[in-house]
Motif scaffolding. Sequence first.
Motif, short mmCIF file in Angstrom:
data_model
loop_
_atom_site.label_atom_id
_atom_site.label_comp_id
_atom_site.label_asym_id
_atom_site.label_seq_id
_atom_site.Cartn_x
_atom_site.Cartn_y
_atom_site.Cartn_z
N GLY A 127 4.42 3.17 -2.72
CA GLY A 127 3.09 3.36 -2.15
C GLY A 127 2.59 2.16 -1.37
O GLY A 127 3.23 1.12 -1.27
N ALA A 133 -1.09 3.21 -4.91
CA ALA A 133 -0.54 4.39 -5.57
C ALA A 133 0.51 3.91 -6.55
O ALA A 133 1.60 3.48 -6.16
CB ALA A 133 0.07 5.33 -4.54
N THR A 170 -3.12 6.88 -9.13
CA THR A 170 -3.61 6.22 -7.93
C THR A 170 -4.85 5.43 -8.30
O THR A 170 -5.79 5.97 -8.89
CB THR A 170 -3.94 7.23 -6.83
OG1 THR A 170 -2.75 7.92 -6.46
CG2 THR A 170 -4.51 6.53 -5.61
#
Length: 610
Positions: A337, A370, A375
């Motif tokens: 992420g 994330a 998240t």
Amino acid sequence: MDRDKRIGRRRWARIFACGLAGLLVLAGGLGLCAWLWRVDLARWSLARVLEDQGFGPVALTVDGVDFGRIDVSDLSLRGGAVAASHLAVDFELSALLDGRIGAVTLAGLILDLADGPSGLEAGGRPLLAPDGGGGASGGGLGIEIGAFALDQARITYRSGADVWTVGASTTLSLAGSHVAADTLTASVEGPVGKAALTAGAVSLDLPAEGGVALQLAAAAVDLPDLPWALSGATIGVKLTDGGLQTTVTGAVLRNLQQPPLLIPVSLSGQAGLAGDIVEFTVQAATLTAGPARLDIAGRYDTAKAALDASIALPPVRFAKDGLQPVDFSPRLGALPGKLWGGVGLSGKVTWQGGKLASDLALALDDLGFAGEAATVSKLKATLRITRPWPLVTAAGQRLTATVSSAGESADIEFTGQILAKPALKTENIAIQAAGGTLRAGGFTTSLDRPAIDTVVEVSHLDLAEVTRILGIDGLTGTGFLDGRVPIRVAGDKVTLTDGALKAQGPGTLSYRPGNLPPQIAAAGREMELTLQALSDFRYDSLAIEFAKAAEGEGYVLLKMAGGNPVLLPGQPFNFNIRLESNFARLADLVLLGLRSAQDFLGRAAGRQNE
């Protein structure tokens, strides 16, 4: 009379001719003697010049002399503090009278220097201050040398208990007190380690006020004991009676590991040695479109081997479609992420008695990422780091964030610390979700292999949200729940044991399943009455008990007492209904804060401690 004059002139001519012939014979004899004795004369003259310059006692061997070259071996000055295995001097007689020498080649130079009461010393006396006479008083040697080749020189510098050794080879030009060179290769070894040095240009001056000023351009430094290299630097070094001053500008620092720990950074700084104390400042900036700047200032006590430095890293702003940690450290390329928000660092670092400690503040401003479990967004904290490597924080560190996972979101507040194992010690985690609060704490888990064994305290949980999260077909309700949920996490396996939530007071519960549970379907003629009662049940008391093994499905047991205002008004009902549930969404809610905090802090500690 004329005849007498002619006889007189011839007599004086004979006398002059005889005198001239005698002078020529004498000059020739002297020249012959000088040529025959040229080695001894050269030895005496050279020794006299060096002693007049303050380098006595002098010992040397002259191997050869002609009209344009002198070769000397076994040169020893200052009783051996300055020595060389071979010295060759090339010259022209006419230029020599003007103090100009064509070239000097010096091989096997040994120079033993030390700090003394009057500054830099060789053989117990000031390096360049003569004992009397000579032309070296504060302004160099007064000789211009066109080229000076230095081959395999070894210089030792002693300051207190510290000893520095330098090996070097170069070709120089010397004019009075100024020395210049096009290239230099050198090795340095001292109390802090070893280094290999090359420079494209070298300038050395002997100022009239005393000392030595050295400047290296296009310098490169390799550190054999460390995976770092420096290139493109301009390095200035000045030795004075007051100590040593060093400046570095225009340098590029590179990490040689693969993948690199850090991208190349520009580096500049200053350092000064006075007595046992080194004071320094360093400025570093990453070579990126959005550079990060790090400022370091401090002092190092060479006698105590103690370091004290302050660090300032102004906030760096990350963006999903912009700057990322991997842009600074390729080792972070495996992070899942994107990261967004600000990160800054400031405080102090100390090193004493072989121990590294710090009082650093790591500021996180609206950070988001994330993670593996959830998240995370709106993460805010100022973490106090008490040791930067391996990473350790003080107790009671607090961070807040909003996290989301499996369609659920919650606000969390974490209090705890990172231990050196590396491990995460949790003092308290408060999760605001489903209209209530879930709290846990008092456990420690390893960051490389997470494991959690704790009890989650639940207060004022909205039953409507609980039934939604459980996802049981046809089940809804109102009211608020309190209770305790023992939970154990080992890797990806979650175990819930003897969990129980109880309603704070009366409420409603509606159960209209599409598929009947076995115990209701088996009720026979009472099934219809049971379903009618549960379709709009007003409970006076409600308890939800549940459990889930590490493997397989879990269950929910509804225990309630109350009635239906339409069906048999005033008729009390007591139900115990067991419903199957996979608990995935409930487990996600309970673990939301625990695993999110662990994920973030685990990244920080785990990456630092690799």
